[in-house]
Design an enzyme around this catalytic site. Structure first.
Site, PDB file in Angstrom:
ATOM      1  N   LYS A  80      -4.306   3.976  31.169  1.00 47.75           N
ATOM      2  CA  LYS A  80      -3.072   4.515  31.830  1.00 47.75           C
ATOM      3  C   LYS A  80      -2.424   3.271  32.213  1.00 47.75           C
ATOM      4  CE  LYS A  80      -4.936   9.116  32.698  1.00 47.75           C
ATOM      5  NZ  LYS A  80      -4.541   9.925  31.688  1.00 47.75           N
TER       6      LYS A  80
ATOM      7  N   HIS B 142      -0.940   1.325  29.184  1.00 48.13           N
ATOM      8  CA  HIS B 142       0.635   1.947  28.521  1.00 48.13           C
ATOM      9  C   HIS B 142       1.530   1.633  29.895  1.00 48.13           C
ATOM     10  CE1 HIS B 142      -0.946   5.076  25.962  1.00 48.13           C
ATOM     11  NE2 HIS B 142      -1.903   5.633  26.723  1.00 48.13           N
TER      12      HIS B 142
ATOM     13  N   HIS C 254     -10.656   4.244  22.324  1.00 50.01           N
ATOM     14  CA  HIS C 254      -9.783   3.807  21.484  1.00 50.01           C
ATOM     15  C   HIS C 254      -9.214   2.511  21.952  1.00 50.01           C
ATOM     16  CE1 HIS C 254      -6.533   4.865  24.153  1.00 50.01           C
ATOM     17  NE2 HIS C 254      -6.936   6.112  24.287  1.00 50.01           N
TER      18      HIS C 254
HETATM   19 ZN   LIG Z   1      -3.622   6.341  26.313  1.00 53.62          ZN
END
Ligand SMILES: [Zn+2]
Length: 469
Positions: free
Chosen positions: A335, A338, A377
């Site tokens: 998070k 991002h 990921h």
């Molecule tokens: Zn994400």
């Protein structure tokens, strides 16, 4: 969701089918002798790849530094696979936490946004947590995100759309994200993720997400009230969590925030990465950011404290304990990547490393414990040259915008300057990437973690380790 796995539905299947003993792959089967694990502790660093680990190691410990799980004997690189929901087969090269989490939890290759359901055909697939429960193990889920968020949800719920976190989200969220009206119980589905978690009988649940559990479910009852009436003891602060002592099979629910919990670290004055400015002389970088404890963290427990309490609660019967499956997620590595916040990301990677130390200490006395540390990921942040290797050699060209996007400079204690570049979608939110993800393992069954594997193999490895002696 066409639910063949409604609440408790999978338990009508014979146990040997749930455990899938008949279809264990040969590579796993040969490892099985002496590789049964009484306990499995799975750590997921959301958004972690080799690049994110390199950034954290270098900042925290210098160029020769290592994180706790770097010492594990068994390591692999895992292919991350995702498919289109249109036909269920066309490859999609960059995933999200829902598709990749479902690969780890259920061994499937599915489409983005799905929670424990197959692409296109929308079929529920049993999760490793459900299988562990059916085999008599206690279970726990810990996350620094809402416990209804994609990564924790894939172990406990099945929906076609990850955004159906609370009952009010079934027709779409207030932020305009899609819902899953066909997954309501009225339509024959299993309801929102929060309602499914309330019925999942997980022994320890720690994280955020009060806003979703405070909603009224389809049966007219507030989800949280349903859980406390059903035997969960609710704690809301680090102090209350520390005071909780396991009592028989009482279940523990810790909710420490409305949604994602604040990170343990932040940049000074809340600084994130910034744009590079241009001048006649070349790029002008932002001032270095100083990482410090996040003043907004409050009286919440750290990931280490949550991990300690989860393990202590699940294992409290000592030798008489039936064993457990625990998933611990450090969610905000993703998070904060991002959000272009390097200090937030590094602090949460340190929290992951320190939480794994807690499990390693437990495994010193409980040797039949399989520990796996992995990711769902890859992510965007990159360690790039500072200053550029090339800008200075292109004096006749127009001054290049270098780096594009945004950049943060950090000055590690070991010296030097690290430049972290955010260049995939820096005007909004940085993107995931499609790189392979790392896997680290120790304990019974860990030898199957080697070379290049598929992310979905982690499900088979855990399932094989869980199989009864
Ligand atoms: Zn994400």
């Amino acid at each position: 969701m066409k639910s063949h796995l409604k609440m408790g539905g999978c338990w009508s299947l014979p146990l040997f089918l749930l455990l899938g003993l008949a279809n264990a792959t040969p590579a796993l089967a040969l490892e099985e002798q002496g590789n049964r694990a009484k306990n499995i502790i799975l750590f997921i660093g959301d958004g972690v790849d080799a690049h994110q680990l390199t950034i954290a190691r270098a900042y925290l410990y210098g160029q020769d530094g290592s994180l706790s799980f770097d010492q594990f004997d068994h390591q692999a690189s895992a292919r991350v696979r995702t498919v289109s929901d249109d036909d269920g087969t066309t490859p999609v090269y960059v995933p999200d936490s829902a598709s990749t989490g479902s690969a780890i939890a259920s061994g499937i290759v599915t489409s983005r946004g799905r929670i424990g359901t197959t692409a296109k055909t929308d079929r529920d697939v049993p999760t490793i947590l459900e299988i562990a429960q059916a085999a008599g193990r206690r279970t726990g889920v810990v996350s620094t995100a809402s416990i209804t968020d994609a990564t924790p949800a894939v172990f406990m719920a099945h929906t076609s759309v990850r955004f159906c976190q609370g009952p009010r989200d079934m027709d779409g969220t207030s932020a305009g994200l899609p819902g899953c009206p066909k997954d309501t119980r009225a339509e024959g589905g299993s309801g929102s993720i929060a309602e499914q978690i309330a019925r999942a009988q997980v022994d320890v649940l720690l994280g955020g997400g009060t806003r979703y559990l405070s909603q009224r479910g389809e049966d007219g009852e507030i989800v949280l009230e349903q859980m406390t009436k059903g035997g969960y003891q609710l704690v809301k602060s680090a102090k209350e969590l520390a005071a909780f002592t396991p009592n028989g099979r009482q279940r523990l629910l810790g909710l420490f925030g409305n949604s994602t919990l604040p990170t343990e670290w932040a940049g000074e004055r809340g600084r994130f990465a910034e744009e590079v400015k241009l001048s006649e002389e070349g790029p002008i970088y932002p001032e270095p950011i100083t990482c410090q404890p996040n003043p907004l963290f409050g009286k919440r427990p750290t990931l280490v404290e949550m991990t300690k309490k989860a393990i202590a609660t699940l294992a409290h019967d000592g030798d008489r304990s039936e064993g457990f499956f625990l998933m611990v997620e450090s969610a905000s590595i993703d998070k904060q990547a991002h959000a272009m916040n390097p200090c937030g990301q590094i602090g949460e990677t340190l929290a992951l490393s320190d939480s794994v130390k807690v499990a390693m200490k437990f495994a010193q006395s409980e040797k039949d414990t399989l520990i796996i540390v992995t990711s769902d990921h890859g992510h965007a942040p990159q360690l790039i040259p500072y200053p550029s290797l090339f800008v200075a050699f292109a004096p006749d060209n127009p001054i290049p915008m270098y780096p594009p996007g945004r950049v943060a400079l950090l000055e590690p204690a070991a010296g030097g300057v690290m430049a972290i570049s955010y260049g995939t979608n820096a005007k909004y939110l940085e993107e995931h990437t499609g790189t392979a993800i790392p896997v680290f393992a120790q304990g019974p069954g860990a030898a199957a973690v080697k070379g290049l594997i598929n992310q979905s193999d982690l499900f088979s490895i855990m399932k094989a380790a869980l199989a009864d002696q």
